[in-house]
Design an enzyme around this catalytic site. Structure first.
Site, PDB file in Angstrom:
ATOM      1  N   SER A 177       1.043 -24.042  24.492  1.00  0.00           N
ATOM      2  CA  SER A 177      -0.248 -24.627  24.144  1.00  0.00           C
ATOM      3  C   SER A 177      -0.668 -25.557  25.268  1.00  0.00           C
ATOM      4  O   SER A 177       0.175 -26.118  25.972  1.00  0.00           O
ATOM      5  CB  SER A 177      -0.116 -25.441  22.850  1.00  0.00           C
ATOM      6  N   TYR A 190       3.966 -32.140  18.184  1.00  0.00           N
ATOM      7  CA  TYR A 190       3.594 -30.768  18.571  1.00  0.00           C
ATOM      8  C   TYR A 190       3.634 -30.609  20.099  1.00  0.00           C
ATOM      9  O   TYR A 190       4.225 -29.666  20.628  1.00  0.00           O
ATOM     10  CB  TYR A 190       2.199 -30.472  18.028  1.00  0.00           C
ATOM     11  N   LYS A 194       6.023 -28.163  22.463  1.00  0.00           N
ATOM     12  CA  LYS A 194       5.482 -27.126  23.346  1.00  0.00           C
ATOM     13  C   LYS A 194       5.882 -27.383  24.807  1.00  0.00           C
ATOM     14  O   LYS A 194       6.073 -26.447  25.581  1.00  0.00           O
ATOM     15  CB  LYS A 194       3.958 -27.059  23.211  1.00  0.00           C
TER      16      LYS A 194
HETATM   17  P1  NAP Z   1      -1.271 -19.578  12.558  1.00  0.00           P
HETATM   18  O1  NAP Z   1      -2.537 -18.867  12.290  1.00  0.00           O
HETATM   19  O2  NAP Z   1      -0.918 -20.783  11.775  1.00  0.00           O
HETATM   20  O3  NAP Z   1      -0.077 -18.515  12.468  1.00  0.00           O
HETATM   21  C1  NAP Z   1       1.251 -18.911  12.698  1.00  0.00           C
HETATM   22  C2  NAP Z   1       2.173 -17.865  12.134  1.00  0.00           C
HETATM   23  O4  NAP Z   1       3.536 -18.317  12.325  1.00  0.00           O
HETATM   24  C3  NAP Z   1       2.000 -17.701  10.621  1.00  0.00           C
HETATM   25  O5  NAP Z   1       2.137 -16.342  10.272  1.00  0.00           O
HETATM   26  C4  NAP Z   1       3.154 -18.523  10.063  1.00  0.00           C
HETATM   27  O6  NAP Z   1       3.569 -18.124   8.773  1.00  0.00           O
HETATM   28  C5  NAP Z   1       4.224 -18.229  11.091  1.00  0.00           C
HETATM   29  N1  NAP Z   1       5.320 -19.200  10.999  1.00  0.00           N
HETATM   30  C6  NAP Z   1       5.218 -20.555  11.062  1.00  0.00           C
HETATM   31  N2  NAP Z   1       6.424 -21.104  10.856  1.00  0.00           N
HETATM   32  C7  NAP Z   1       7.296 -20.088  10.662  1.00  0.00           C
HETATM   33  C8  NAP Z   1       8.674 -20.032  10.367  1.00  0.00           C
HETATM   34  N3  NAP Z   1       9.420 -21.133  10.228  1.00  0.00           N
HETATM   35  N4  NAP Z   1       9.266 -18.816  10.239  1.00  0.00           N
HETATM   36  C9  NAP Z   1       8.532 -17.682  10.370  1.00  0.00           C
HETATM   37  N5  NAP Z   1       7.217 -17.676  10.630  1.00  0.00           N
HETATM   38  C10 NAP Z   1       6.598 -18.873  10.767  1.00  0.00           C
HETATM   39  O7  NAP Z   1      -1.207 -20.058  14.087  1.00  0.00           O
HETATM   40  P2  NAP Z   1      -1.887 -19.439  15.400  1.00  0.00           P
HETATM   41  O8  NAP Z   1      -3.089 -20.227  15.693  1.00  0.00           O
HETATM   42  O9  NAP Z   1      -1.948 -17.966  15.327  1.00  0.00           O
HETATM   43  O10 NAP Z   1      -0.793 -19.886  16.469  1.00  0.00           O
HETATM   44  C11 NAP Z   1       0.062 -18.960  17.119  1.00  0.00           C
HETATM   45  C12 NAP Z   1       0.659 -19.646  18.328  1.00  0.00           C
HETATM   46  O11 NAP Z   1      -0.381 -20.102  19.198  1.00  0.00           O
HETATM   47  C13 NAP Z   1       1.482 -20.877  17.984  1.00  0.00           C
HETATM   48  O12 NAP Z   1       2.597 -20.933  18.832  1.00  0.00           O
HETATM   49  C14 NAP Z   1       0.548 -22.016  18.285  1.00  0.00           C
HETATM   50  O13 NAP Z   1       1.221 -23.208  18.565  1.00  0.00           O
HETATM   51  C15 NAP Z   1      -0.185 -21.465  19.499  1.00  0.00           C
HETATM   52  N6  NAP Z   1      -1.467 -22.099  19.757  1.00  0.00           N
HETATM   53  C16 NAP Z   1      -2.477 -22.022  18.843  1.00  0.00           C
HETATM   54  C17 NAP Z   1      -3.680 -22.649  19.138  1.00  0.00           C
HETATM   55  C18 NAP Z   1      -4.846 -22.604  18.173  1.00  0.00           C
HETATM   56  O14 NAP Z   1      -5.824 -23.341  18.385  1.00  0.00           O
HETATM   57  N7  NAP Z   1      -4.828 -21.778  17.152  1.00  0.00           N
HETATM   58  C19 NAP Z   1      -3.859 -23.332  20.340  1.00  0.00           C
HETATM   59  C20 NAP Z   1      -2.809 -23.393  21.230  1.00  0.00           C
HETATM   60  C21 NAP Z   1      -1.624 -22.763  20.931  1.00  0.00           C
HETATM   61  P3  NAP Z   1       3.037 -18.952   7.460  1.00  0.00           P
HETATM   62  O15 NAP Z   1       1.551 -18.981   7.568  1.00  0.00           O
HETATM   63  O16 NAP Z   1       3.532 -18.108   6.361  1.00  0.00           O
HETATM   64  O17 NAP Z   1       3.650 -20.308   7.546  1.00  0.00           O
END
Ligand code: NAP
Length: 287
Positions: A177, A190, A194
């Site tokens: 991130s 967080y 990261k």
């Molecule tokens: P998201 O929509 O919240 O999806 C995250 C996924 O990870 C969900 O399916 C969640 O399952 C799963 N997960 C979380 N904890 C887990 C665990 N302990 N065991 C197994 N599965 C788990 O997030 P996203 O936005 O797609 O983010 C994906 C990646 O991008 C992450 O690494 C995040 O830090 C990074 N990122 C996101 C953003 C943003 O703005 N969205 C920005 C920068 C970086 P549940 O929902 O069932 O908990």
């Protein structure tokens, strides 16, 4: 040969995500059209290869899993909510879904060993809790570091031991991130998780490069998933964040997917240990 054409772009559900972004003003219609035509890259690397994606139930991880499956990989999709995995399986029946909470070290090791050889690993699962530093609890710190960093370390060790013992090599992409590179309010847990993941990426690139394993990370700015929406719902905050991005929009799931696929593929065979921002130039800008 697989061509990621406009047709598969539409059938893979990208089109509805683009429409959503368009309706919320994150993209102009011209940007949407450019985005559509930019997806005609050819990848032959993934056919009959085995890929593991964590956090594949929702958001970015799900989009990466779907894309890898569309490119011919046998995908193993880990997540911790059964209904998400059921709908993923319905969307792409070839994907092998595994219900697993990766925060448990021993259960996760066993589950990943049971999956068997992996050629491509995407450590994507993460959680965020936005709390001012002075109010952070031990539980919040542990939770974010356990899932975002320690679990990726654990899974990568199991997967890369297999790659090394088979002598096949492999590729890892960690989903970091911008918060692991630059800071803002309420990201002390967080952001540090990261940053640790990014240092793991560099360590892997250094130690495992000689064993034919590459590791890189992708580091998005805001992406409008459940996680992204949770932090930027407030219209003033959202406008202020977007104003800092020279490209003039937040990232799309597919911006992250496209960079990830490139880094997993042979097209990036000389790229190793790179911490790649996907931020429209945000952290490059002084004002
Ligand atoms: P998201 O929509 O919240 O999806 C995250 C996924 O990870 C969900 O399916 C969640 O399952 C799963 N997960 C979380 N904890 C887990 C665990 N302990 N065991 C197994 N599965 C788990 O997030 P996203 O936005 O797609 O983010 C994906 C990646 O991008 C992450 O690494 C995040 O830090 C990074 N990122 C996101 C953003 C943003 O703005 N969205 C920005 C920068 C970086 P549940 O929902 O069932 O908990």
């Amino acid at each position: 040969m697989f061509v990621y054409s406009l047709k598969s772009f539409v059938t893979s559900g990208v089109s509805s995500r683009l429409k959503r972004c368009l309706s919320r003003g994150f993209l102009t219609s011209q940007q949407t059209q450019c985005f559509g035509t930019a997806c005609t890259m050819e990848y032959e690397d993934f056919k009959d290869k085995r890929a593991l994606v964590t956090g594949a139930g929702k958001g970015i991880g799900r989009a990466i899993a779907v894309k890898l499956a569309n490119l011919g990989a046998q995908v193993y999709a880990i997540s911790r909510t059964q209904t998400d995995l059921d709908s993923l399986k319905q969307q792409v029946p070839s994907i092998d879904t595994r219900l697993l909470d990766i925060s448990d070290w021993d259960i996760t090791r066993k589950a990943v060993e049971d999956i068997g050889p992996i050629d491509f690993l995407v450590n994507n699962a993460a959680v965020i809790k936005r709390t001012p530093f002075l109010e952070v609890t031990k539980e919040e710190l542990d939770d974010q570091h356990t899932i975002n960093f320690r679990a990726a370390f654990n899974i990568t060790q199991v997967v890369t031991r297999g790659m090394v013992s088979r002598g096949t090599g492999g590729v890892i992409v960690n989903v970091g991130s911008i918060s692991g590179i630059r800071t803002t309010n309420n990201r002390s847990c967080y952001g540090t998780s990261k940053a640790a993941l990014n240092m793991l990426t560099m360590s892997l690139a250094h130690e495992l490069g000689p064993k034919k394993i590459r590791a890189n990370s992708v580091n998005p700015t805001v992406v409008w998933t459940n996680m992204g929406e949770g932090g930027w719902k407030d219209p003033k905050l959202k406008a202020a964040a977007m104003a800092k991005i020279p490209i003039g929009r937040f990232a799309l799931e597919d911006d992250v997917v496209n960079a990830t696929i490139y880094l997993l593929s042979e097209k990036s065979s000389m790229i190793n240990g790179v911490i790649l921002p996907i931020d429209g130039g945000m952290i490059n800008s002084y004002l």
